[in-house]
Structures are given as C-alpha cells and as structure tokens.
Design a protein around this motif. Structure first.
Motif, PDB file in Angstrom:
ATOM      1  N   ALA A 102       0.860  -1.439   0.011  1.00 52.91           N
ATOM      2  CA  ALA A 102      -0.057  -0.214   0.195  1.00 52.91           C
ATOM      3  C   ALA A 102       1.026   1.497   0.075  1.00 52.91           C
ATOM      4  O   ALA A 102       1.846   1.476   0.595  1.00 52.91           O
ATOM      5  CB  ALA A 102      -0.776  -0.136   1.287  1.00 52.91           C
ATOM      6  N   GLU A 103       0.369   2.047  -0.687  1.00 53.09           N
ATOM      7  CA  GLU A 103       1.573   3.794  -0.714  1.00 53.09           C
ATOM      8  C   GLU A 103       2.316   3.367  -1.364  1.00 53.09           C
ATOM      9  O   GLU A 103       3.198   4.305  -0.693  1.00 53.09           O
ATOM     10  CB  GLU A 103       0.344   4.190   0.112  1.00 53.09           C
ATOM     11  N   GLN A 105       5.113   2.046   0.398  1.00 50.60           N
ATOM     12  CA  GLN A 105       5.757   2.563   1.711  1.00 50.60           C
ATOM     13  C   GLN A 105       5.171   0.771   2.750  1.00 50.60           C
ATOM     14  O   GLN A 105       4.476   0.394   3.124  1.00 50.60           O
ATOM     15  CB  GLN A 105       5.310   3.529   2.319  1.00 50.60           C
ATOM     16  N   THR A 114      10.807   3.566   1.189  1.00 52.07           N
ATOM     17  CA  THR A 114       9.486   3.890   0.337  1.00 52.07           C
ATOM     18  C   THR A 114       9.860   3.335  -0.927  1.00 52.07           C
ATOM     19  O   THR A 114      11.060   3.196  -1.401  1.00 52.07           O
ATOM     20  CB  THR A 114       9.654   5.872  -0.111  1.00 52.07           C
ATOM     21  N   THR A 117       5.593   3.539  -6.576  1.00 55.13           N
ATOM     22  CA  THR A 117       4.116   3.279  -6.865  1.00 55.13           C
ATOM     23  C   THR A 117       3.644   3.284  -8.386  1.00 55.13           C
ATOM     24  O   THR A 117       3.856   4.256  -8.757  1.00 55.13           O
ATOM     25  CB  THR A 117       3.061   4.723  -5.968  1.00 55.13           C
ATOM     26  N   PRO A 121      -1.912   4.140  -6.928  1.00 60.94           N
ATOM     27  CA  PRO A 121      -1.046   4.611  -5.663  1.00 60.94           C
ATOM     28  C   PRO A 121      -0.240   3.419  -4.970  1.00 60.94           C
ATOM     29  O   PRO A 121       0.909   4.054  -3.739  1.00 60.94           O
ATOM     30  CB  PRO A 121      -1.932   5.385  -5.063  1.00 60.94           C
ATOM     31  N   ASN A 122      -0.057   2.659  -5.676  1.00 63.06           N
ATOM     32  CA  ASN A 122       0.812   1.061  -4.915  1.00 63.06           C
ATOM     33  C   ASN A 122       1.449   1.438  -5.616  1.00 63.06           C
ATOM     34  O   ASN A 122       2.298   1.134  -7.160  1.00 63.06           O
ATOM     35  CB  ASN A 122      -0.658   0.349  -4.792  1.00 63.06           C
ATOM     36  N   HIS A 123       2.951   0.097  -5.065  1.00 64.55           N
ATOM     37  CA  HIS A 123       3.639  -0.394  -5.146  1.00 64.55           C
ATOM     38  C   HIS A 123       3.342  -2.030  -5.791  1.00 64.55           C
ATOM     39  O   HIS A 123       2.692  -3.148  -4.530  1.00 64.55           O
ATOM     40  CB  HIS A 123       4.481  -0.474  -4.101  1.00 64.55           C
ATOM     41  N   THR A 230      -8.234  -0.069  -4.905  1.00 63.64           N
ATOM     42  CA  THR A 230      -6.988   0.104  -5.357  1.00 63.64           C
ATOM     43  C   THR A 230      -5.930  -1.326  -5.282  1.00 63.64           C
ATOM     44  O   THR A 230      -4.952  -2.027  -5.333  1.00 63.64           O
ATOM     45  CB  THR A 230      -5.595   0.804  -4.255  1.00 63.64           C
ATOM     46  N   ASP A 342       0.217  -7.688   0.276  1.00 65.32           N
ATOM     47  CA  ASP A 342       0.386  -5.694   1.863  1.00 65.32           C
ATOM     48  C   ASP A 342       0.817  -6.397   3.174  1.00 65.32           C
ATOM     49  O   ASP A 342       0.687  -5.815   4.499  1.00 65.32           O
ATOM     50  CB  ASP A 342      -0.849  -5.468   1.610  1.00 65.32           C
TER      51      ASP A 342
END
Length: 371
Positions: A102-103, A105, A114, A117, A121-123, A230, A342
């Motif tokens: 998520a995001e 991070q 970090t 993305t 908004p995610n990796h 997402t 996640d």
C-alpha cells in the motif's frame, strides 16, 4: 534409465556440459548474457525458461489424445518481453515483493522505507525494475528423475527501495511425472520483506485459444482477503461461502464472474488472494484446473499460505503470443502462490520479513495430467 534433455538456446556457439552422459545431454548457445533453457522429459512435456526475468516462456503438455500444445502465454523473442506494452509479467518471477504494498511504503524496525508506486497509488511486484526485468545467472542442474535450471540474482541494498543485500535463488525442475517444481531461496544481510512467486498465465486449451472462462477451477480456500478499490487487502478474512469467490468445489471460472459484487468490480473480475486451508508450512493442494475440451488437468501444490487467482482481466487483445494469436480479455489465468498482499503493513497477516541468519525457502509444484 529415462532420457532427459536440457537445451540452453539463444544464439552463437555450442558446447556440451562436462559430466553429461549419452542419455542426459545439454547444449548451450550463448547470446550476450541472455539464455533460453529447454527441458524435456520422455512423457512429451517441454518447458522453456529464460534467465531474463527467470521467465517461463513455454510449457508444452499433451491433451487426452496425446496432442501437444503450449499452455503458457508468452513470446518467442526476448525483445517482446522487454518491450511489451502494459508489462503483463508473463511467466516471470516477481519480487523482491510479489503483489502489492500500500502506497509504496512500509515501516520495519522503526524505519520507514519508500518504494516505487507503479500500480496506481501502490507498489506492485518489486517496483520499476523488479526481478522480472533483470538478468539472472543460470546453470544446468539434474538429479534422480528430473532435469532443471538454477537461477541466481543479487538484489543490492536499497535496490528499488528495499533494505539489505538479498541473495535470491530460484530452481525450476521438470520431473518424469510431468511436474514443474519451483523452489525459491533467499538470504539477506539486513531485515527485509520477501515474497517471491511465479506469474505464469495458463490457458489449458493452448495459448491464444480463446478465454479461460470454461476452465473448471477449484481453490482449496474457505476464506479470501477482500480488498479496497486499489486492490489492497482490508485486513479482514472473508468467508467465500455464498459469494462468487467460492471455488471449494470445481466450477467454471465464468459461472459467477459477472455477478454484481463490489469485490469483482474492484478487481475487474477475479484478482484476489485466497487463504489456503492448511496448517503451517506443509505442502498443500492449493488449486486444480480442468479444461474439458482437451482433458488437460493441472494441480497446484504449495508451502505458501495463499494463492492469488487472477483471470486476465487486463488482457485486451493488443498482445500477440507465440502462435500469432491475440491474447484476448480473460485469455489466461494465474495462480500465484504467495504470502498475502501488503503483509509488511498488516501485522495480523503471516510475516514476510526475512532477517540475517535466516533462509527464505518455499516450494510450489505445478503437476500436469489429463482426464
């Protein structure tokens, strides 16, 4: 003694590995650092793997009448993997963390890291240049009843934002029993999340031969992890009973896929992690897939706690594979054995943190037959 061959094909000169006997032979054609390895057994099954992205490029298996077909989506040329639009991860090993964070991070031992993305908004799947886009070192391996390939890659400290120098190893073994056995290993010098998986798209009718909606799927899971818009897990485990996500008995993938269901809307169809019914790290039957017209049948076994079922919702016909046919919407399915998406941000999920002195080691088996 059964004959097992391994061929490493790419382009210029031929050599034979020392120690090969007349029945188990190997040859290599080398083009810069990228190679293509071909494994074959006496049952007629053939698997091809390239050290670019540790990609499974082809899986050829017989149908109930003995007719051979390639059931893995992919390409004949490495350039197509490198330059493909949308980067669908055909056949690749994805990491250092497969699936989403998520995001971009996570916090580990009090420090926040970090990441790129690269999926809204995610990796996703290790970042901009994940394990699917690097050249691995490869070597031939063989043993009693199998022949295979060992691939290794050193992901350096802070590569794609992840801490620790991670020594990763993946072995592919083709057995006399028509099994593709994948073993994943990793060690690190700093604590880091690790979640490796293989992203092969299967169509048991043959790659490019329509959709997978008539394939009958069983997933050995009473729960799945619902997601937000997402595709990040909410943290809850939801029962599959009474929902379109109930694959505890075999059913056609297309039977419930068009139901009005928020989770199906979020994924554009099935693109969800299923919580496997298992105790600890024991090898467990995760899923079965049956294609009625050909009779091809695949079983998936794993030591992992979850499997991501994805049914090709983002394929749209623009990509053409080895047969020259377009890969249509829902033209392939993935069964990615894994820890949950996640997990670094969700401590209630099984941990994906690898620490110095420990070894990441997990096995998945894809077994092919007919009925």
């Amino acid at each position: 003694m059964n004959k097992l061959w391994m061929i490493i094909c790419v382009s210029i000169s031929i050599i034979f590995f020392a120690g090969c006997d007349m029945q188990k032979q190997a040859k290599v054609l080398d083009f810069d650092s990228i190679k293509l390895y071909e494994l074959q057994n006496d049952a007629g099954m053939t698997v091809k793997i390239t050290n670019y992205g540790a990609i499974v490029t082809s899986i050829v298996v017989p149908d109930r009448d003995g007719e051979l077909a390639d059931v893995a989506l992919g390409y004949d040329r490495v350039e197509d993997y490198i330059n493909a639009v949308d980067k669908p991860y055909f056949g690749a090993v994805v990491g250092r963390y497969g699936n989403r964070i998520a995001e971009g991070q996570f916090t580990l031992d009090g420090e926040t890291y970090t990441l790129a993305t690269n999926n809204g908004p995610n990796h996703l799947h290790g970042g901009t240049i994940g394990f699917d886009k690097v050249v691995w070192d490869g070597s031939y391996i063989q043993g009693d009843g199998y022949t295979g390939v060992e691939l290794t890659y050193l992901a350096k400290d802070m590569e794609e934002g992840y801490p620790g120098n991670l020594n990763a190893k993946v072995t592919y073994k083709l057995t006399d029993d028509n099994e593709l056995v994948i073993d994943y290993y990793a060690t690190t010098d700093k604590a880091t999340p690790v979640n490796l998986t293989n992203h092969t798209y299967f169509n048991l009718a043959g790659e490019g031969n329509g959709t997978i909606l008539d394939h009958k799927l069983m997933i050995n899971a009473d729960y799945f992890t619902p997601v937000d818009s997402t595709l990040i897990p909410t943290g809850k485990l939801q029962p599959v009973k009474g929902t379109p996500f109930d694959f505890t008995s075999p059913k056609a993938i297309g039977r419930d896929i068009e139901q009005e269901n928020q989770q199906l809307t979020f994924g554009g169809g099935y693109d969800h992690n299923f919580v496997l019914n298992k105790d600890g790290k024991n090898m467990t039957l995760a899923a079965t897939v049956y294609e009625p017209a050909s009779g091809r049948f695949m079983k998936v076994y794993t030591e992992e706690p979850g499997v991501q079922f994805y049914c090709g919702n983002f394929l749209d016909g623009r990509l053409k594979g080895k047969s020259g046919k377009p890969y249509v919407y829902r033209g392939g399915l993935c069964l990615e054995t894994q820890h949950y998406p996640d997990s670094p941000n969700q401590p209630q999920f099984p941990s994906t943190i690898l620490r110095p002195g420990d070894t990441y080691n997990t096995r998945t088996i894809y077994r092919f037959s007919t009925k």
